[in-house]
Design a protein around this motif. Sequence first.
Motif, PDB file in Angstrom:
ATOM      1  N   VAL A 173       0.847  -1.200   0.000  1.00 45.82           N
ATOM      2  CA  VAL A 173       0.000   0.000   0.000  1.00 45.82           C
ATOM      3  C   VAL A 173       0.883   1.251   0.000  1.00 45.82           C
TER       4      VAL A 173
ATOM      5  N   ASN B 221       2.636   1.653  -3.350  1.00 42.77           N
ATOM      6  CA  ASN B 221       1.691   2.226  -4.318  1.00 42.77           C
ATOM      7  C   ASN B 221       1.514   3.726  -4.073  1.00 42.77           C
TER       8      ASN B 221
ATOM      9  N   SER C 249       1.592   3.732  -8.748  1.00 37.52           N
ATOM     10  CA  SER C 249       1.683   2.715  -9.795  1.00 37.52           C
ATOM     11  C   SER C 249       1.295   1.366  -9.195  1.00 37.52           C
ATOM     12  N   ARG C 250       1.060   0.394 -10.071  1.00 40.26           N
ATOM     13  CA  ARG C 250       0.972  -0.982  -9.583  1.00 40.26           C
ATOM     14  C   ARG C 250       2.338  -1.365  -9.023  1.00 40.26           C
TER      15      ARG C 250
ATOM     16  N   ALA D  24      11.558  -8.797  -3.464  1.00 37.41           N
ATOM     17  CA  ALA D  24      12.384  -9.495  -2.468  1.00 37.41           C
ATOM     18  C   ALA D  24      11.937  -9.151  -1.046  1.00 37.41           C
TER      19      ALA D  24
ATOM     20  N   ASN E   7      13.913  -9.487   2.439  1.00 36.43           N
ATOM     21  CA  ASN E   7      15.283  -9.810   2.870  1.00 36.43           C
ATOM     22  C   ASN E   7      15.438  -9.708   4.384  1.00 36.43           C
TER      23      ASN E   7
ATOM     24  N   ARG F  43      15.862   3.009  -9.801  1.00 39.76           N
ATOM     25  CA  ARG F  43      15.129   3.503 -10.978  1.00 39.76           C
ATOM     26  C   ARG F  43      13.673   3.042 -10.961  1.00 39.76           C
TER      27      ARG F  43
ATOM     28  N   SER G 103      12.742   0.537  -8.243  1.00 39.57           N
ATOM     29  CA  SER G 103      12.534  -0.212  -6.993  1.00 39.57           C
ATOM     30  C   SER G 103      12.498   0.692  -5.773  1.00 39.57           C
TER      31      SER G 103
ATOM     32  N   VAL H   1      11.439  -5.250  -0.664  1.00 41.93           N
ATOM     33  CA  VAL H   1      11.764  -4.513  -1.886  1.00 41.93           C
ATOM     34  C   VAL H   1      10.610  -4.660  -2.871  1.00 41.93           C
TER      35      VAL H   1
ATOM     36  N   VAL I 184       8.855  -3.307  -6.679  1.00 38.39           N
ATOM     37  CA  VAL I 184       9.131  -2.715  -7.989  1.00 38.39           C
ATOM     38  C   VAL I 184       7.818  -2.148  -8.527  1.00 38.39           C
TER      39      VAL I 184
ATOM     40  N   VAL J 273       5.393  -1.324 -11.455  1.00 36.87           N
ATOM     41  CA  VAL J 273       5.205  -1.993 -12.746  1.00 36.87           C
ATOM     42  C   VAL J 273       4.001  -1.393 -13.480  1.00 36.87           C
TER      43      VAL J 273
ATOM     44  N   LEU K  21       2.958  -5.659 -16.183  1.00 33.10           N
ATOM     45  CA  LEU K  21       3.808  -6.107 -15.069  1.00 33.10           C
ATOM     46  C   LEU K  21       5.294  -5.976 -15.383  1.00 33.10           C
ATOM     47  N   ARG K  22       5.637  -4.989 -16.179  1.00 35.80           N
ATOM     48  CA  ARG K  22       7.044  -4.676 -16.444  1.00 35.80           C
ATOM     49  C   ARG K  22       7.418  -3.413 -15.667  1.00 35.80           C
TER      50      ARG K  22
HETATM   51  C1  LIG Z   1      -2.551   2.280 -10.375  1.00 31.35           C
HETATM   52  C2  LIG Z   1      -3.436   1.134  -9.814  1.00 31.35           C
HETATM   53  C3  LIG Z   1      -2.926   0.528  -8.577  1.00 31.35           C
HETATM   54  C4  LIG Z   1      -3.970  -0.247  -7.822  1.00 31.35           C
HETATM   55  C5  LIG Z   1      -3.357  -1.015  -6.665  1.00 31.35           C
HETATM   56  C6  LIG Z   1      -3.397  -0.310  -5.359  1.00 31.35           C
HETATM   57  C7  LIG Z   1      -3.152  -1.172  -4.161  1.00 31.35           C
HETATM   58  C8  LIG Z   1      -1.725  -1.517  -3.965  1.00 31.35           C
HETATM   59  C9  LIG Z   1      -1.561  -2.460  -2.839  1.00 31.35           C
HETATM   60  C10 LIG Z   1      -0.718  -3.605  -3.248  1.00 31.35           C
HETATM   61  C11 LIG Z   1      -0.577  -4.576  -2.134  1.00 31.35           C
HETATM   62  C12 LIG Z   1      -0.172  -5.915  -2.649  1.00 31.35           C
HETATM   63  C13 LIG Z   1       1.133  -6.375  -2.111  1.00 31.35           C
HETATM   64  C14 LIG Z   1       1.408  -7.764  -2.515  1.00 31.35           C
HETATM   65  C15 LIG Z   1       2.357  -7.800  -3.663  1.00 31.35           C
HETATM   66  C16 LIG Z   1       2.487  -9.154  -4.253  1.00 31.35           C
HETATM   67  O1  LIG Z   1       1.905 -10.102  -3.847  1.00 31.35           O
HETATM   68  S1  LIG Z   1       3.517  -9.311  -5.603  1.00 31.35           S
HETATM   69  C17 LIG Z   1       3.548 -11.065  -5.910  1.00 31.35           C
HETATM   70  C18 LIG Z   1       4.911 -11.648  -5.746  1.00 31.35           C
HETATM   71  N1  LIG Z   1       5.861 -11.028  -6.638  1.00 31.35           N
HETATM   72  C19 LIG Z   1       5.976 -11.399  -7.927  1.00 31.35           C
HETATM   73  O2  LIG Z   1       5.286 -12.281  -8.430  1.00 31.35           O
HETATM   74  C20 LIG Z   1       7.009 -10.660  -8.724  1.00 31.35           C
HETATM   75  C21 LIG Z   1       7.675 -11.580  -9.750  1.00 31.35           C
HETATM   76  N2  LIG Z   1       8.846 -10.886 -10.327  1.00 31.35           N
HETATM   77  C22 LIG Z   1       8.752 -10.191 -11.476  1.00 31.35           C
HETATM   78  O3  LIG Z   1       7.728 -10.158 -12.146  1.00 31.35           O
HETATM   79  C23 LIG Z   1       9.988  -9.440 -11.908  1.00 31.35           C
HETATM   80  O4  LIG Z   1      11.127  -9.911 -11.214  1.00 31.35           O
HETATM   81  C24 LIG Z   1       9.847  -7.901 -11.668  1.00 31.35           C
HETATM   82  C25 LIG Z   1       9.497  -7.564 -10.221  1.00 31.35           C
HETATM   83  C26 LIG Z   1       8.785  -7.302 -12.582  1.00 31.35           C
HETATM   84  C27 LIG Z   1      11.201  -7.219 -11.975  1.00 31.35           C
HETATM   85  O5  LIG Z   1      11.474  -7.504 -13.294  1.00 31.35           O
HETATM   86  P1  LIG Z   1      12.989  -7.751 -13.765  1.00 31.35           P
HETATM   87  O6  LIG Z   1      13.024  -7.983 -15.210  1.00 31.35           O
HETATM   88  O7  LIG Z   1      13.568  -8.773 -12.844  1.00 31.35           O
HETATM   89  O8  LIG Z   1      13.586  -6.317 -13.515  1.00 31.35           O
HETATM   90  P2  LIG Z   1      15.061  -5.897 -13.112  1.00 31.35           P
HETATM   91  O9  LIG Z   1      15.346  -4.727 -13.984  1.00 31.35           O
HETATM   92  O10 LIG Z   1      16.036  -7.026 -13.081  1.00 31.35           O
HETATM   93  O11 LIG Z   1      14.873  -5.401 -11.610  1.00 31.35           O
HETATM   94  C28 LIG Z   1      14.020  -4.307 -11.341  1.00 31.35           C
HETATM   95  C29 LIG Z   1      14.484  -3.710 -10.030  1.00 31.35           C
HETATM   96  O12 LIG Z   1      14.312  -4.676  -8.985  1.00 31.35           O
HETATM   97  C30 LIG Z   1      15.535  -4.804  -8.263  1.00 31.35           C
HETATM   98  N3  LIG Z   1      15.670  -6.182  -7.832  1.00 31.35           N
HETATM   99  C31 LIG Z   1      15.536  -7.274  -8.574  1.00 31.35           C
HETATM  100  N4  LIG Z   1      15.753  -8.363  -7.829  1.00 31.35           N
HETATM  101  C32 LIG Z   1      16.032  -7.925  -6.587  1.00 31.35           C
HETATM  102  C33 LIG Z   1      16.362  -8.569  -5.351  1.00 31.35           C
HETATM  103  N5  LIG Z   1      16.447  -9.897  -5.258  1.00 31.35           N
HETATM  104  N6  LIG Z   1      16.587  -7.805  -4.283  1.00 31.35           N
HETATM  105  C34 LIG Z   1      16.512  -6.464  -4.347  1.00 31.35           C
HETATM  106  N7  LIG Z   1      16.200  -5.789  -5.486  1.00 31.35           N
HETATM  107  C35 LIG Z   1      15.975  -6.519  -6.592  1.00 31.35           C
HETATM  108  C36 LIG Z   1      16.619  -4.446  -9.268  1.00 31.35           C
HETATM  109  O13 LIG Z   1      17.803  -4.034  -8.588  1.00 31.35           O
HETATM  110  C37 LIG Z   1      15.960  -3.321 -10.025  1.00 31.35           C
HETATM  111  O14 LIG Z   1      16.074  -2.115  -9.287  1.00 31.35           O
HETATM  112  P3  LIG Z   1      16.133  -0.679 -10.038  1.00 31.35           P
HETATM  113  O15 LIG Z   1      17.575  -0.414 -10.257  1.00 31.35           O
HETATM  114  O16 LIG Z   1      15.366  -0.794 -11.313  1.00 31.35           O
HETATM  115  O17 LIG Z   1      15.503   0.269  -9.081  1.00 31.35           O
END
Ligand SMILES: CCCCCCCCCCCCCCCC(=O)SCCNC(=O)CCNC(=O)[C@H](O)C(C)(C)COP(=O)(O)OP(=O)(O)OC[C@H]1O[C@@H](n2cnc3c(N)ncnc32)[C@H](O)[C@@H]1OP(=O)(O)O
Length: 146
Positions: A41, A44, A49-50, A55, A57, A82, A84, A110, A112, A114, A118-119
């Motif tokens: 929350v 957001n 953004s979404r 992570a 940690n 950028r 995160s 951490v 991100v 998107v 989801l990008r």
């Molecule tokens: C407008 C309407 C809204 C409405 C709404 C409102 C309500 C709002 C409430 C939401 C409340 C829900 C809260 C539950 C949230 C889930 O339940 S999310 C579900 C679990 N998570 C997932 O399924 C995510 C799966 N992962 C992915 O899809 C991809 O890894 C991601 C997150 C899109 C990132 O894509 P990627 O190609 O890996 O991107 P990449 O450029 O490598 O990394 C992006 C950034 O993440 C960082 N990063 C990557 N891995 C790590 C790591 N292990 N550790 C630290 N940093 C990392 C990178 O350093 C990078 O940082 P920046 O330098 O860009 O700042």
Amino acid sequence: MEANFYQVHLGDFFVAPGMLNHLNILHGGVLLKHCDSTVGVLANRYSHSRVLTVAINQFEFKRPAHVEDHIWFRITLLKTGRHSMNFLAEVFSQGITQGDPVKIGEGIMVFVAVNQALRPVKIPPYQVTDTDHQTKINAIIDKFGV
Ligand SMILES: CCCCCCCCCCCCCCCC(=O)SCCNC(=O)CCNC(=O)[C@H](O)C(C)(C)COP(=O)(O)OP(=O)(O)OC[C@H]1O[C@@H](n2cnc3c(N)ncnc32)[C@H](O)[C@@H]1OP(=O)(O)O
């Protein structure tokens, strides 16, 4: 702007019987789910953004929580990249009839920002204007190696 992202109290709930594990204490997964949604929350709110969790940690469960305990989260935005956002999530518990709040857990979450596909999308850089807050944030960043 930073005042709204330093030690924000959010996500209150009471521990109910359905949230317990086999030892009759709050299930760690249930606690993490609440924590994840609560930090989401705030992520957001910051990014407009979404958001996705990328992570969780160094999360530590320091004390158990029991039925009827009042649980809440104290969330601090530590820094942004950028796309995160790094948050410190601290978890507190208070018995319904007794005592002061106790910290029962903490960790780094951490997120991100998107788009609809989801990008990752860019977010504004976080700037802390309160020097006392920045000093404390720096200490947390050092402690957790964020
Ligand atoms: C407008 C309407 C809204 C409405 C709404 C409102 C309500 C709002 C409430 C939401 C409340 C829900 C809260 C539950 C949230 C889930 O339940 S999310 C579900 C679990 N998570 C997932 O399924 C995510 C799966 N992962 C992915 O899809 C991809 O890894 C991601 C997150 C899109 C990132 O894509 P990627 O190609 O890996 O991107 P990449 O450029 O490598 O990394 C992006 C950034 O993440 C960082 N990063 C990557 N891995 C790590 C790591 N292990 N550790 C630290 N940093 C990392 C990178 O350093 C990078 O940082 P920046 O330098 O860009 O700042």
